[in-house]
Design a protein around this motif. Structure first.
Motif, mmCIF file in Angstrom:
data_model
loop_
_atom_site.group_PDB
_atom_site.id
_atom_site.type_symbol
_atom_site.label_atom_id
_atom_site.label_comp_id
_atom_site.label_asym_id
_atom_site.label_seq_id
_atom_site.Cartn_x
_atom_site.Cartn_y
_atom_site.Cartn_z
ATOM 1 N N TYR A 1 8.858 8.735 5.841
ATOM 2 C CA TYR A 1 9.201 10.139 5.586
ATOM 3 C C TYR A 1 10.713 10.337 5.510
ATOM 4 C CZ TYR A 1 8.930 15.205 5.715
ATOM 5 O OH TYR A 1 9.032 16.540 5.389
ATOM 6 N N LEU A 2 11.459 9.568 6.303
ATOM 7 C CA LEU A 2 12.914 9.720 6.335
ATOM 8 C C LEU A 2 13.582 9.127 5.101
ATOM 9 C CD1 LEU A 2 13.682 8.878 10.079
ATOM 10 C CD2 LEU A 2 13.935 11.092 8.957
ATOM 11 N N PHE A 3 13.054 8.000 4.603
ATOM 12 C CA PHE A 3 13.779 7.251 3.577
ATOM 13 C C PHE A 3 13.114 7.232 2.208
ATOM 14 C CE2 PHE A 3 15.098 5.325 7.648
ATOM 15 C CZ PHE A 3 16.457 5.548 7.549
ATOM 16 N N HIS A 4 11.899 7.782 2.071
ATOM 17 C CA HIS A 4 11.213 7.776 0.779
ATOM 18 C C HIS A 4 11.257 9.187 0.197
ATOM 19 C CE1 HIS A 4 8.193 6.943 -2.293
ATOM 20 N NE2 HIS A 4 8.293 5.672 -1.990
ATOM 21 N N GLU A 5 11.910 9.323 -0.939
ATOM 22 C CA GLU A 5 12.143 10.652 -1.512
ATOM 23 C C GLU A 5 10.846 11.368 -1.869
ATOM 24 O OE1 GLU A 5 14.787 10.349 -4.787
ATOM 25 O OE2 GLU A 5 16.476 9.588 -3.583
ATOM 26 N N LYS A 6 9.890 10.653 -2.463
ATOM 27 C CA LYS A 6 8.637 11.289 -2.865
ATOM 28 C C LYS A 6 7.873 11.836 -1.678
ATOM 29 C CE LYS A 6 7.874 8.644 -7.118
ATOM 30 N NZ LYS A 6 6.952 7.729 -7.839
ATOM 31 N N THR A 7 7.988 11.149 -0.546
ATOM 32 C CA THR A 7 7.265 11.580 0.654
ATOM 33 C C THR A 7 7.789 12.914 1.149
ATOM 34 O OG1 THR A 7 6.994 9.258 1.261
ATOM 35 C CG2 THR A 7 6.552 10.881 2.966
ATOM 36 N N PHE B 1 0.830 -1.207 0.000
ATOM 37 C CA PHE B 1 0.000 0.000 0.000
ATOM 38 C C PHE B 1 0.865 1.258 0.000
ATOM 39 C CE2 PHE B 1 -1.619 3.368 2.825
ATOM 40 C CZ PHE B 1 -2.629 3.872 2.011
ATOM 41 N N LEU B 2 1.917 1.269 0.826
ATOM 42 C CA LEU B 2 2.798 2.437 0.875
ATOM 43 C C LEU B 2 3.506 2.654 -0.458
ATOM 44 C CD1 LEU B 2 4.469 2.103 4.414
ATOM 45 C CD2 LEU B 2 2.543 3.554 3.741
ATOM 46 N N LYS B 3 3.738 1.561 -1.190
ATOM 47 C CA LYS B 3 4.453 1.668 -2.461
ATOM 48 C C LYS B 3 3.576 2.236 -3.567
ATOM 49 C CE LYS B 3 7.088 -1.045 -5.817
ATOM 50 N NZ LYS B 3 7.610 -2.389 -6.187
ATOM 51 N N ASN B 4 2.337 1.743 -3.675
ATOM 52 C CA ASN B 4 1.503 2.181 -4.812
ATOM 53 C C ASN B 4 0.239 2.934 -4.411
ATOM 54 O OD1 ASN B 4 -0.322 0.188 -3.955
ATOM 55 N ND2 ASN B 4 0.501 -1.337 -5.383
ATOM 56 N N ARG B 5 0.003 3.053 -3.098
ATOM 57 C CA ARG B 5 -1.142 3.813 -2.572
ATOM 58 C C ARG B 5 -2.485 3.319 -3.096
ATOM 59 N NH1 ARG B 5 -0.195 6.459 2.101
ATOM 60 N NH2 ARG B 5 2.014 7.056 2.089
ATOM 61 N N SER B 6 -2.569 2.021 -3.329
ATOM 62 C CA SER B 6 -3.842 1.427 -3.742
ATOM 63 C C SER B 6 -4.633 1.070 -2.486
ATOM 64 C CB SER B 6 -3.593 0.178 -4.592
ATOM 65 O OG SER B 6 -4.807 -0.438 -4.943
#
Length: 204
Positions: free
Chosen positions: A141-147, A100-105
């Motif tokens: 938030y720390l490790f995902h650039e898009k976030t 879910f966190l990867k594709n927000r489905s």
């Protein structure tokens, strides 16, 4: 237990001199183990279903093969104990949430909630997943650039909303499949927030 009556095994004694004791004990364990093993075998492909969407087909196939053939997990699947199902539902819930966190489905958030509800029904120690899900808000938030393209306040608000949806689905699953809560709804709290799993963790 399908066609088996558990009362039929009440008088089994582990005495070698008893006539037919070994056969009765074998029947006893088969009656309890077979439904568990059948359930786990049917649900095992869910690992590939979620992992393929998370890490790709090749890695998912390798992971699935190691899971299905692991002597430890095969042995655990035959234990007449909640752990035989806990190892299945707990990681599936976590992996589904990562998808879910990867594709927000949204459907994977619902899957994660249902699987978490099943894990809670299996053993109260599954409550520790709530701590992981809360921690993932900050790790993402720390490790995902898009976030990091949005402010932390916006990210925190959206993530907490997702966590509330996950919790609602999990507790709904728990409520529907645990009839005791229909009579005493407070059992939801005693099985989650006020469970033994949080007695040592809560102060921290």
């Amino acid at each position: 237990l399908l066609s088996h009556d558990p009362k039929r095994f009440d008088k089994i004694k582990y005495l070698p001199e008893e006539v037919g004791a070994a056969s009765k004990i074998e029947d006893f364990f088969f009656a309890f183990r077979f439904p568990l093993l059948l359930t786990i075998t049917l649900l095992l492909p869910l690992f590939y279903f979620f992992l393929e969407r998370l890490i790709g087909r090749r890695n998912a196939l390798q992971s699935y093969a190691f899971l299905a053939l692991s002597p430890v997990l095969v042995g655990m699947s035959k234990i007449v104990n909640p752990d035989s199902l806990l190892w299945l539902f707990t990681p599936l819930s976590l992996i589904s949430y990562l998808v879910f966190l990867k594709n927000r489905s949204f459907r994977y958030l619902v899957f994660a909630g249902i699987l978490l509800g099943l894990a809670l029904l299996t053993k109260y120690v599954a409550n520790i997943l709530f701590v992981f899900f809360l921690g993932l808000i900050f790790l993402e938030y720390l490790f995902h650039e898009k976030t990091r393209l949005v402010s932390f306040a916006i990210h925190l608000k959206q993530s907490l909303t997702d966590l509330l949806v996950l919790t609602f689905v999990a507790l709904s699953t728990f409520y529907i499949l645990f009839p005791a809560t229909w009579v005493k709804p407070e059992k939801i709290l005693s099985s989650t927030l006020f469970s033994q799993a949080f007695e040592k963790v809560a102060p921290l």
